[in-house]
Each structure stands twice: as structure tokens, then as C-alpha cells.
Scaffold this active site. Structure first.
Site, PDB file in Angstrom:
ATOM      1  CG  ASN A 178      -1.916  -1.130   1.166  1.00  0.00           C
ATOM      2  OD1 ASN A 178      -2.102  -1.739   0.113  1.00  0.00           O
ATOM      3  ND2 ASN A 178      -2.527  -1.443   2.291  1.00  0.00           N
ATOM      4  CB  VAL A 179       1.272   3.915  -2.234  1.00  0.00           C
ATOM      5  CG1 VAL A 179       2.086   2.856  -2.971  1.00  0.00           C
ATOM      6  CG2 VAL A 179      -0.074   4.123  -2.928  1.00  0.00           C
TER       7      VAL A 179
ATOM      8  CG  HIS B 154       4.153  -1.712  -4.541  1.00  0.00           C
ATOM      9  ND1 HIS B 154       2.994  -2.403  -4.819  1.00  0.00           N
ATOM     10  CD2 HIS B 154       5.159  -2.582  -4.785  1.00  0.00           C
ATOM     11  CE1 HIS B 154       3.299  -3.650  -5.201  1.00  0.00           C
ATOM     12  NE2 HIS B 154       4.601  -3.774  -5.176  1.00  0.00           N
TER      13      HIS B 154
ATOM     14  CB  CYS C  14      14.132  14.807  -9.164  1.00  0.00           C
ATOM     15  SG  CYS C  14      14.549  15.608 -10.731  1.00  0.00           S
TER      16      CYS C  14
ATOM     17  CB  CYS D  57      18.053  19.102 -12.096  1.00  0.00           C
ATOM     18  SG  CYS D  57      16.624  18.003 -12.236  1.00  0.00           S
TER      19      CYS D  57
ATOM     20  N   GLY E 193      -5.199  -9.073   2.823  1.00  0.00           N
ATOM     21  CA  GLY E 193      -5.769  -8.111   1.880  1.00  0.00           C
ATOM     22  C   GLY E 193      -4.988  -7.955   0.598  1.00  0.00           C
ATOM     23  CB  THR E 194      -2.121  -8.887  -0.863  1.00  0.00           C
ATOM     24  OG1 THR E 194      -1.434  -8.964  -2.118  1.00  0.00           O
ATOM     25  CG2 THR E 194      -1.651  -9.973   0.065  1.00  0.00           C
TER      26      THR E 194
ATOM     27  CG  ASN F 209      -7.293 -11.771   0.466  1.00  0.00           C
ATOM     28  OD1 ASN F 209      -6.709 -10.755   0.813  1.00  0.00           O
ATOM     29  ND2 ASN F 209      -7.691 -11.977  -0.773  1.00  0.00           N
TER      30      ASN F 209
ATOM     31  CB  SER G 206      -7.854  -7.174   7.092  1.00  0.00           C
ATOM     32  OG  SER G 206      -8.242  -5.990   6.447  1.00  0.00           O
TER      33      SER G 206
HETATM   34  N1  LIG Z   1      -4.383   1.427  -0.440  1.00  0.00           N
HETATM   35  C1  LIG Z   1      -3.408   1.485  -1.375  1.00  0.00           C
HETATM   36  O1  LIG Z   1      -2.350   2.044  -1.135  1.00  0.00           O
HETATM   37  C2  LIG Z   1      -3.662   0.863  -2.737  1.00  0.00           C
HETATM   38  C3  LIG Z   1      -4.943   0.797  -3.253  1.00  0.00           C
HETATM   39  C4  LIG Z   1      -5.138   0.229  -4.533  1.00  0.00           C
HETATM   40  C5  LIG Z   1      -4.038  -0.285  -5.245  1.00  0.00           C
HETATM   41  N2  LIG Z   1      -2.782  -0.229  -4.726  1.00  0.00           N
HETATM   42  C6  LIG Z   1      -1.663  -0.840  -5.504  1.00  0.00           C
HETATM   43  O2  LIG Z   1      -2.215  -1.749  -6.460  1.00  0.00           O
HETATM   44  C7  LIG Z   1      -1.647  -3.072  -6.413  1.00  0.00           C
HETATM   45  C8  LIG Z   1      -2.759  -4.056  -6.051  1.00  0.00           C
HETATM   46  O3  LIG Z   1      -2.352  -5.242  -5.426  1.00  0.00           O
HETATM   47  P1  LIG Z   1      -3.011  -5.735  -4.059  1.00  0.00           P
HETATM   48  O4  LIG Z   1      -2.847  -7.206  -4.006  1.00  0.00           O
HETATM   49  O5  LIG Z   1      -2.507  -4.898  -2.952  1.00  0.00           O
HETATM   50  O6  LIG Z   1      -4.557  -5.344  -4.194  1.00  0.00           O
HETATM   51  P2  LIG Z   1      -5.751  -5.908  -5.095  1.00  0.00           P
HETATM   52  O7  LIG Z   1      -6.694  -4.767  -5.241  1.00  0.00           O
HETATM   53  O8  LIG Z   1      -5.254  -6.580  -6.316  1.00  0.00           O
HETATM   54  O9  LIG Z   1      -6.405  -7.019  -4.166  1.00  0.00           O
HETATM   55  C9  LIG Z   1      -6.983  -6.705  -2.936  1.00  0.00           C
HETATM   56  C10 LIG Z   1      -7.337  -8.004  -2.231  1.00  0.00           C
HETATM   57  O10 LIG Z   1      -7.877  -7.663  -0.965  1.00  0.00           O
HETATM   58  C11 LIG Z   1      -9.037  -8.422  -0.723  1.00  0.00           C
HETATM   59  N3  LIG Z   1      -9.900  -7.611   0.127  1.00  0.00           N
HETATM   60  C12 LIG Z   1     -10.768  -6.624  -0.211  1.00  0.00           C
HETATM   61  N4  LIG Z   1     -11.323  -6.079   0.878  1.00  0.00           N
HETATM   62  C13 LIG Z   1     -10.781  -6.740   1.938  1.00  0.00           C
HETATM   63  C14 LIG Z   1     -10.925  -6.621   3.344  1.00  0.00           C
HETATM   64  N5  LIG Z   1     -11.738  -5.713   3.896  1.00  0.00           N
HETATM   65  N6  LIG Z   1     -10.220  -7.462   4.124  1.00  0.00           N
HETATM   66  C15 LIG Z   1      -9.373  -8.382   3.597  1.00  0.00           C
HETATM   67  N7  LIG Z   1      -9.194  -8.537   2.281  1.00  0.00           N
HETATM   68  C16 LIG Z   1      -9.877  -7.714   1.468  1.00  0.00           C
HETATM   69  C17 LIG Z   1      -9.637  -8.744  -2.063  1.00  0.00           C
HETATM   70  O11 LIG Z   1     -10.319  -9.966  -1.956  1.00  0.00           O
HETATM   71  C18 LIG Z   1      -8.387  -8.847  -2.961  1.00  0.00           C
HETATM   72  O12 LIG Z   1      -7.918 -10.177  -3.033  1.00  0.00           O
HETATM   73  C19 LIG Z   1      -0.552  -2.989  -5.399  1.00  0.00           C
HETATM   74  O13 LIG Z   1       0.618  -2.973  -6.122  1.00  0.00           O
HETATM   75  C20 LIG Z   1      -0.727  -1.656  -4.655  1.00  0.00           C
HETATM   76  O14 LIG Z   1       0.491  -0.969  -4.577  1.00  0.00           O
HETATM   77  C21 LIG Z   1      -2.578   0.333  -3.484  1.00  0.00           C
HETATM   78 ZN   LIG Z   2      16.113  17.149 -10.047  1.00  0.00          ZN
END
Ligand SMILES: NC(=O)c1ccc[n+]([C@@H]2O[C@H](COP(=O)([O-])OP(=O)(O)OC[C@H]3O[C@@H](n4cnc5c(N)ncnc54)[C@H](O)[C@@H]3O)[C@@H](O)[C@H]2O)c1
Ligand SMILES: [Zn+2]
Length: 244
Positions: free
Chosen positions: A97-98, A114, A122, A147, A189-190, A215, A233
């Protein structure tokens, strides 16, 4: 439901994805349908997209900054803080997550694989990434003070490499845990589709570690985990661990 015992021998490596922030109101990648304003997410999250239309990319990230600044950590984030307090240096949280919600909740040993929405760097010089919560006006593309080249969000985009130092920190932690204690890996949550994060489960198993998945939907790599808990979660994590 199985319970996860966190004792004085446990080294816990946690991996989180967008699902952990879903209950805070941050849309997951799938939640967005892989599209932003009818464009594929790659248009605003790849080096090619940035070259083609940097102001569109900055509009997207400015909106995400606004969105993330307005939400709050949920009980899932808070559970990790309690576990870290119990385990100290035997805890490491790697996140895809970012949104910065883990550190806002109080997690300290965090690897942001990420990048971070609230950092900018930059695209032209080696100036280190800096804190930046600016929501830029539509059409703006900020320039580097040093720069003059374009600034960009400090985010790992599609087609870009992760920082090797981050991967090494995770690897070193797992090795140390496996050799000096009981290594446990928990992913939450991934979707298990984005590498190298999706491969950590196999790395831990090879090292003899125990593996847990929390998940909402089945993840693509679900079958690789020994313990699987289906649920949100924020509901599952606070009651999952026994701190002894
Ligand atoms: N919050 C953030 O920072 C954010 C948000 C969206 C995407 N991203 C980026 O996009 C990419 C997506 O990959 P990913 O695997 O993190 O996300 P994904 O969106 O691909 O998958 C999310 C997963 O979380 C599960 N999920 C949804 N709600 C949930 C909950 N309340 N509790 C538990 N599980 C739950 C879903 O079933 C799914 O499998 C990453 O590289 C990430 O950097 C980040
Ligand atoms: Zn620069």
C-alpha cells in the site's frame, strides 16, 4: 478459527495489500475495476504514461493524496501496531500500500515496497525523495528546484523495479527469524497476483516458516498458505493473535 500464537520465539513477517485499507474507504485496485476515468490504470501508473501525459498522472495522484488524507486507519491497521508492540524487533511489516495508513496507525518497522503517495522525487536527478502532500492544481506538473526536470510521485509503477534494499530487508528478516526462532508469515488483503510480493509465501515455506492468509476473496496464491482465514481484515485481525 485457528489462532495465531505470538510468543517470545516468534518472528512475524506481515505482508499487506489494498484490502487492508478497504475498510478505511480506500478503493482496492479491483475495486476501481482496473480503470480510472475510463482509462486503463497503466495510463497513470507507468513510466510510459508519465512521458505521454505527466499532468494527467499528477491529477490522478493529487486526487489519491486528497482521498488518502481524508481517511483513517481501521482496526486491521491497529492490530499490527499491537503485535509490533509485543514483538519489537521480531516484527516486520511489508506493505504494497502507498496510502501511508500503517505509519499513521503507529506501525514503525514498515517497508513500503511500492512507495508512498505522500512522497515525491525527481525524474531527472539523484535528489532523494522528499515528503510532499501537495494536491497540485489540474494541469500542473511540478519541476525540481535542483535541476528543473519534472518531479514524479515516489511510487513503483507498472514495469518498474522495487528497491533492492527493501527486498533485502525482508529477506534478512526472514532468514534471521528462521535461524534464530519461529518464523511466521501472514499476508492480508492482497490478491497474490503481483510479484515479488506474491512469492514471499514460498520463500518462507522453503525456510521452514509457518504461513497465514487473511483475505476476503480467494487470492491467486491461496493454496500456498497453510492457514487461511476468509473475512475482512478489520474484523478478523483484532481477534486472530494470542499474545503470550
Ligand atoms: N491502499 C493502497 O495504497 C492501494 C490501493 C489500490 C491499489 N494499490 C496498488 O495496487 C496493487 C494491487 O495489489 P493488491 O494485491 O494490494 O490489491 P488488489 O486490489 O489486487 O487485491 C486486494 C485483495 O484484498 C481483498 N480484500 C478486499 N477487501 C478486503 C478486506 N476488507 N479485508 C481483507 N481482504 C480484502 C480482495 O479480496 C483482494 O484479493 C498494489 O501494487 C498496490 O500498490 C494500493
Ligand atoms: Zn532534479
Amino acid at each position: 478459527m485457528d489462532s495465531l500464537t505470538l510468543d517470545s520465539k516468534t518472528w512475524l513477517l506481515v505482508l499487506t495489500g489494498a484490502g487492508v485499507s478497504a475498510e478505511s474507504g480506500v478503493p482496492t485496485f479491483r475495486g476501481m475495476g482496473g480503470l480510472w476515468e475510463d482509462q486503463p490504470v497503466e495510463a497513470v501508473a507507468s513510466p510510459e504514461g508519465f512521458r505521454k501525459d505527466p499532468s494527467l498522472v499528477w491529477r490522478f495522484y493529487s486526487e489519491r493524496r486528497k482521498g488518502a488524507a481524508a481517511v483513517h486507519p481501521n482496526p486491521g491497521h491497529e492490530a499490527f501496531v499491537a503485535w509490533e508492540r509485543h514483538l519489537g524487533d521480531r516484527f516486520l511489516l511489508a506493505t504494497q500500500n502507498v496510502d501511508g495508513l500503517h505509519t499513521r496507525a503507529g506501525s514503525q518497522r514498515v517497508v513500503e515496497m511500492h512507495g508512498n503517495l505522500f512522497k515525491t522525487r525527481c525524474s531527472g536527478c539523484e535528489r532523494p525523495p522528499f515528503d510532499d502532500a501537495t494536491v497540485y492544481p489540474v494541469g500542473a506538473v511540478p519541476a525540481c528546484d535542483a535541476c528543473g526536470k519534472r518531479l514524479r510521485p515516489h511510487i513503483v509503477w507498472f514495469g518498474e523495479y522495487l528497491d533492492p534494499a527493501d527486498l533485502e530487508r525482508i529477506e534478512t528478516f526472514a532468514l534471521q527469524g528462521a535461524t534464530s526462532g519461529r518464523l511466521v508469515f501472514l499476508a492480508a488483503g492482497t490478491s497474490g497476483a503481483v510479484f515479488p510480493a506474491a512469492g514471499i509465501v514460498d520463500r518462507v515455506r522453503r525456510a521452514g516458516g509457518e504461513t497465514w492468509l487473511v483475505n476476503l476473496d480467494p487470492a491467486e496464491n491461496s493454496s500456498r498458505f497453510e492457514h487461511r482465514v476468509v473475512g475482512r481484515s478489520g474484523e478478523v485481525l483484532p481477534g486472530l493473535a494470542k499474545l503470550v
